[in-house]
Design a protein around this motif. Structure first.
Motif, PDB file in Angstrom:
ATOM      1  N   GLN A  89      21.632 -32.308  26.138  1.00  0.00           N
ATOM      2  CA  GLN A  89      20.402 -32.994  26.511  1.00  0.00           C
ATOM      3  C   GLN A  89      20.438 -34.444  26.039  1.00  0.00           C
ATOM      4  O   GLN A  89      19.415 -35.047  25.756  1.00  0.00           O
ATOM      5  N   GLY A  90      21.614 -34.986  25.993  1.00  0.00           N
ATOM      6  CA  GLY A  90      21.788 -36.344  25.505  1.00  0.00           C
ATOM      7  C   GLY A  90      21.670 -37.385  26.588  1.00  0.00           C
ATOM      8  O   GLY A  90      20.976 -37.195  27.588  1.00  0.00           O
ATOM      9  N   VAL A  91      22.389 -38.460  26.399  1.00  0.00           N
ATOM     10  CA  VAL A  91      22.385 -39.574  27.336  1.00  0.00           C
ATOM     11  C   VAL A  91      23.191 -39.182  28.558  1.00  0.00           C
ATOM     12  O   VAL A  91      24.346 -38.794  28.454  1.00  0.00           O
ATOM     13  N   GLU A  95      24.703 -43.519  36.745  1.00  0.00           N
ATOM     14  CA  GLU A  95      24.770 -43.224  38.174  1.00  0.00           C
ATOM     15  C   GLU A  95      25.865 -42.201  38.387  1.00  0.00           C
ATOM     16  O   GLU A  95      26.638 -41.901  37.491  1.00  0.00           O
ATOM     17  N   GLU A  96      25.910 -41.652  39.568  1.00  0.00           N
ATOM     18  CA  GLU A  96      26.909 -40.625  39.847  1.00  0.00           C
ATOM     19  C   GLU A  96      28.318 -41.198  39.747  1.00  0.00           C
ATOM     20  O   GLU A  96      28.547 -42.370  40.015  1.00  0.00           O
ATOM     21  N   LEU A  97      29.240 -40.342  39.361  1.00  0.00           N
ATOM     22  CA  LEU A  97      30.628 -40.758  39.231  1.00  0.00           C
ATOM     23  C   LEU A  97      31.259 -40.956  40.598  1.00  0.00           C
ATOM     24  O   LEU A  97      31.049 -40.168  41.506  1.00  0.00           O
ATOM     25  N   ARG A 134      26.753 -32.862  36.808  1.00  0.00           N
ATOM     26  CA  ARG A 134      25.397 -33.324  37.078  1.00  0.00           C
ATOM     27  C   ARG A 134      24.894 -34.093  35.865  1.00  0.00           C
ATOM     28  O   ARG A 134      25.182 -33.733  34.730  1.00  0.00           O
ATOM     29  N   SER A 135      24.114 -35.122  36.138  1.00  0.00           N
ATOM     30  CA  SER A 135      23.529 -35.912  35.067  1.00  0.00           C
ATOM     31  C   SER A 135      22.060 -36.136  35.379  1.00  0.00           C
ATOM     32  O   SER A 135      21.716 -36.966  36.201  1.00  0.00           O
ATOM     33  N   GLU A 136      21.223 -35.332  34.757  1.00  0.00           N
ATOM     34  CA  GLU A 136      19.778 -35.493  34.928  1.00  0.00           C
ATOM     35  C   GLU A 136      19.198 -35.738  33.547  1.00  0.00           C
ATOM     36  O   GLU A 136      19.168 -36.853  33.087  1.00  0.00           O
ATOM     37  N   SER A 137      18.740 -34.716  32.872  1.00  0.00           N
ATOM     38  CA  SER A 137      18.346 -34.858  31.471  1.00  0.00           C
ATOM     39  C   SER A 137      19.533 -34.364  30.652  1.00  0.00           C
ATOM     40  O   SER A 137      19.647 -33.211  30.303  1.00  0.00           O
ATOM     41  N   GLY A 138      20.471 -35.251  30.411  1.00  0.00           N
ATOM     42  CA  GLY A 138      21.734 -34.879  29.787  1.00  0.00           C
ATOM     43  C   GLY A 138      22.806 -34.738  30.846  1.00  0.00           C
ATOM     44  O   GLY A 138      22.640 -35.168  31.983  1.00  0.00           O
ATOM     45  N   VAL A 139      23.904 -34.116  30.470  1.00  0.00           N
ATOM     46  CA  VAL A 139      25.027 -33.928  31.384  1.00  0.00           C
ATOM     47  C   VAL A 139      25.392 -32.454  31.407  1.00  0.00           C
ATOM     48  O   VAL A 139      25.373 -31.783  30.370  1.00  0.00           O
ATOM     49  N   MET A 140      25.701 -31.930  32.593  1.00  0.00           N
ATOM     50  CA  MET A 140      26.163 -30.566  32.746  1.00  0.00           C
ATOM     51  C   MET A 140      27.476 -30.601  33.532  1.00  0.00           C
ATOM     52  O   MET A 140      27.546 -31.172  34.613  1.00  0.00           O
TER      53      MET A 140
END
Length: 164
Positions: A89-91, A95-97, A134-140
């Motif tokens: 839930q970090g930075v 923008e998308e890779l 995915r990068s929304e609230s954090g990175v998955m």
């Protein structure tokens, strides 16, 4: 009414966002992959990909926050594949890779100009069969490796009836 069999066993692990715990993540996925019948080389690929995803979280996720936070790992054990999600839930990414950002050497850059540790996303994409970031609230980072029997994907492996 009979209880439906789950589509996948789920194993969840939450670790402090510290390098001291990266070995626990690798050991966990190694045990799961071994149980599923992956080859030694495939298990090493899975461990390396998960290690890279977790290392990225440790290095980048919480650098602008006061508290360190956690890395969440979820493994879905299916009959024909292992799906692993590493999230924080970090930075997130600004923008998308772009596809060229997933390669270790960008077009026109010299080997001497590469950043140290810049191979993580490239390695993950190279070692796993499917990768979604995915990068929304954090990175998955979602990674999938298919079970292969005699060089082809197989579906003769069964999962247990209880969800972990």
């Amino acid at each position: 009414m009979a209880q439906q069999k789950p589509l996948a066993d789920r194993i969840r692990l939450t670790l402090p966002n510290q390098t001291d715990y990266l070995g626990v993540a690798r050991l966990t996925v190694s045990g799961i992959a071994n149980r599923m019948g992956f080859s030694y080389e495939e298990i090493e690929d899975i461990k390396l990909a998960v290690g890279e995803a977790c290392t990225n979280a440790v290095k980048h996720a919480y650098k602008d926050k006061e508290e360190a936070g956690f890395i969440h790992i979820e493994c879905q054990v299916c009959s024909d594949r292992l799906c692993i999600e590493v999230s924080d839930q970090g930075v997130g990414f600004a923008e998308e890779l772009l596809p060229e950002q997933l390669t270790p050497i960008y077009a026109g850059r010299n080997l001497e100009d590469l950043d140290e540790g810049g191979l993580g996303l490239y390695l993950i994409h190279t070692l796993m069969d499917e990768v979604v970031i995915r990068s929304e609230s954090g990175v998955m980072v979602s990674m999938t490796k298919y079970v292969r029997r005699d060089g082809v994907a197989g579906d003769d492996w069964t999962i247990s009836e209880t969800e972990v």
